[in-house]
Design an enzyme around this catalytic site. Sequence first.
Site, PDB file in Angstrom:
ATOM      1  N   SER A 192       0.953  -1.251  -0.068  1.00  0.00           N
ATOM      2  CA  SER A 192       0.030   0.066  -0.109  1.00  0.00           C
ATOM      3  C   SER A 192       0.770   1.360   0.204  1.00  0.00           C
ATOM      4  O   SER A 192       1.921   1.200   0.591  1.00  0.00           O
ATOM      5  CB  SER A 192      -0.826   0.012   1.262  1.00  0.00           C
ATOM      6  OG  SER A 192      -0.108   0.336   2.644  1.00  0.00           O
ATOM      7  N   ASP A 193       0.249   2.382  -0.670  1.00  0.00           N
ATOM      8  CA  ASP A 193       1.030   3.598  -0.470  1.00  0.00           C
ATOM      9  C   ASP A 193       0.975   3.907   1.085  1.00  0.00           C
ATOM     10  O   ASP A 193      -0.102   3.293   1.655  1.00  0.00           O
ATOM     11  CB  ASP A 193       0.625   4.783  -1.282  1.00  0.00           C
ATOM     12  CG  ASP A 193       1.530   5.788  -1.360  1.00  0.00           C
ATOM     13  OD1 ASP A 193       2.394   6.263  -0.565  1.00  0.00           O
ATOM     14  OD2 ASP A 193       1.185   6.646  -2.379  1.00  0.00           O
TER      15      ASP A 193
END
Length: 733
Positions: A255-256
């Site tokens: 995930s960012d």
Amino acid sequence: MHASLLLQWLSCAILATQTYAAITPRSWDEAYSMATAVTAQMTLDEKIGVVSGVGTFTSRCIGNNSPVSRLGIPSLCMNDGPAGLRAVKNTTGFPSGINTASTFSRRLMNARGVALAEEFRGKGVNVFLGPAMDIMRNPKAGRNWESFGPDPYLTGEAAYETINGVQSMGVMACAKHFLANNQEHWRYGLSADFDDRTNHELYMYPYYRAVEADVASVMCAYNRINQTSACHNAALLGPSGSLRKDVGFKGFVVSDWGATHDSAADNANAGLDMEQPGDYILIGGGVYKGLKAAVNGGSVPTSRIDEMVVRILAPFYRLRQDASFPAPNFDAQHPDGTGTLNLNVNVRSDTHTALAREVAAASVVLLKNKGGVLPLKSTGTAGFGSAAIVGKDAAMPKDGCNLNECNDGVMVVGWGSGSYALNNVVPPVTSLTSKLQSVNPAIALSTSLTNDLDAGVVAARGKDVAFVFANAMSGELGFYDVVEGNMGDRNDLNLWWKGGSLIERVAAVNPNTVVIIHSVGPVSMSWSNNPNITAILYAGAPGEQAGPSLVDVLWGAKNPSGRLPFSMDDNESSYPGPIVYNSLGFPTINYDEKLLIDCRYMDANNITPRFPFGFGLSYTTFAYASLSISSGPSPAAYTVSFSVTNSGSVVGTEIPQMYLGFPAGAGEPKRVLRGFEEVLDLGVGQSRTVKMTLSQREISIWDVVAQKWTRPSGTFTVSIGASINDVRLTGSF
Ligand SMILES: *[C@@H]1O[C@H](CO)[C@@H](O)[C@H](O)[C@H]1NC(C)=O
Ligand SMILES: *[C@@H]1O[C@H](CO)[C@@H](O)[C@H](O)[C@H]1NC(C)=O
Ligand SMILES: *[C@@H]1O[C@H](CO)[C@@H](O)[C@H](O)[C@H]1NC(C)=O
Ligand SMILES: *[C@@H]1O[C@H](CO)[C@@H](O)[C@H](O)[C@H]1NC(C)=O
């Protein structure tokens, strides 16, 4: 000093003088077997440690997970960013992604990747958080400069070479941001809604090339797509989603930082493999703290958590990080180099400095050169007696990015997580002054950070040449400041600090005004036809070697070969797909322009931009001839060949481009880029044959019914030229 630190320091001191040999990767199959075997020996807690982030705000890398030391698995150190090491001193500030695209040189794209990885490896970083591959849907989007522009083919090629370069040194790359992270305003929840064909042919298109380069990881974005968060979007990430099924991605999805919305089960079941960071940030982050309960409660199958761990460890083994990979020796919590964990290992080298300079020089786009005023003559009476250097953009920038100080001095890189320490920047004023001193003219400087227009005019008046510098900047939303009223995305296409007025006022008093622009993307150049402006150089965001690379081009040590990786126009309405600045809550942005962005839109609407996509002048001229098109050889569908001759009077590098016109009725843009080549250092009168190939996918459209790439029937046209609007040869098949 702690004993273990001392040992680490000693090993690092040795590493600092070491250059790494390229690794030979294991096959995916072998890497998968190793990862599967080691995962089988892990407890659930250990597995959860591998897939979860720990302590962004307390640990030494920007991203970390937990080690499984008893099985020889270290904590993976992940760090920004795409153009150099974030928050770490003694590293090289390489040219930005957009400048790398501007070189149109696969050779330099690859070499920059290798050099970046040597520095990341030297600092003990397992995962390079790049390349950024966001399509420049709108020229004002804040993070455009991190990526490779609006064209999916150029973006794909640049990503492919960067990833190959980075991973050849055993460092994992992370293709980002998946998907449609196309503006900063509202990015934590806006929904980018677009159709399946636009997805495959534009936004996801470069990911095919990233996967062909065996990219280790992909970062899912903050925004939503079709109303569902990128990180829990099964249509994109799931087993039958585009990334796995269509593109064939084998590594892990991370995930960012803070892009996990919703529950642990939502994300894990949709296809998110690793969450970063562990801390709660902004509206998301830390949801995998609930993963153990979800597995124990049966909402996430054990087979899925195993798959997540295996996908993370497979690229680790594939790139042989299990053997002699350095431990981290820096501390992202102390970017100034202080603290006991910062061992200040120097990963800079003369080779890297030279490469940063070479890429920067190759990225400079010469837009105007009236009467061959450039290259400047070096010596004696052929030179000139006086010169002025005008504009704060020529000066040394302040380090760090604080409110309203971000853009003080030369703009070499945008702001946000993709930025780096600026202490090694060599500003234009230093390089130009020292070059000028060797020919001894009178030099007048007006480069104060107030960008005083009146003082600029005084300096420029009566001089044989006036170099005027101006810039425009953008960056990332988040913890970073709003700079000059711009919240990540730019507010308009104007030059900052009254740069346009500065240029016009200097040109009003000096008939030999040479303009240099540093910018994150297209800017208004309404003054470009002013006859007193004899030359214009677009230098983009060139990195720390801004000054030396400019001297190389101005005096002709480097004959310019950079090309615009986007169309340059003053009028915002020449670009469809506006940034949504104002909204009551997270907006839905419908990508109604579909495939028609940038030059494709202009082509369709008969808009002639100020400077077209692919444009850039040289100090010599080139002639094109002998186009031939043949089918094969396998796996290529077609091979296009032609010759390029240096028809001018100095050695030069040409960048021929191939644009493809699909059969009428195929629903494609009029012309799409499908090839380019760097014809390096062609001697005067010398010719070289250029070959470009077209793969099956490159002559296909995404068939939304059949869910596959299909070649439309009919005649394709091939246009070979020096820009999209400077076609020299045409053919068809
Ligand atoms: C978005 O939804 C539309 C309509 O259901 C669908 O056709 C399209 O493939 C979706 N786009 C993406 C990128 O998943
Ligand atoms: C940079 O590296 C040099 C050694 O080459 C070292 O003396 C210096 O302390 C380092 N500085 C920082 C801020 O890391
Ligand atoms: C060009 O410069 C001269 C001064 O040398 C000035 O008189 C003239 O007005 C300028 N022309 C333009 C178009 O600004
Ligand atoms: C910009 O383009 C729009 C739409 O084509 C046009 O109406 C407008 O006049 C243009 N503005 C300028 C300043 O050229």
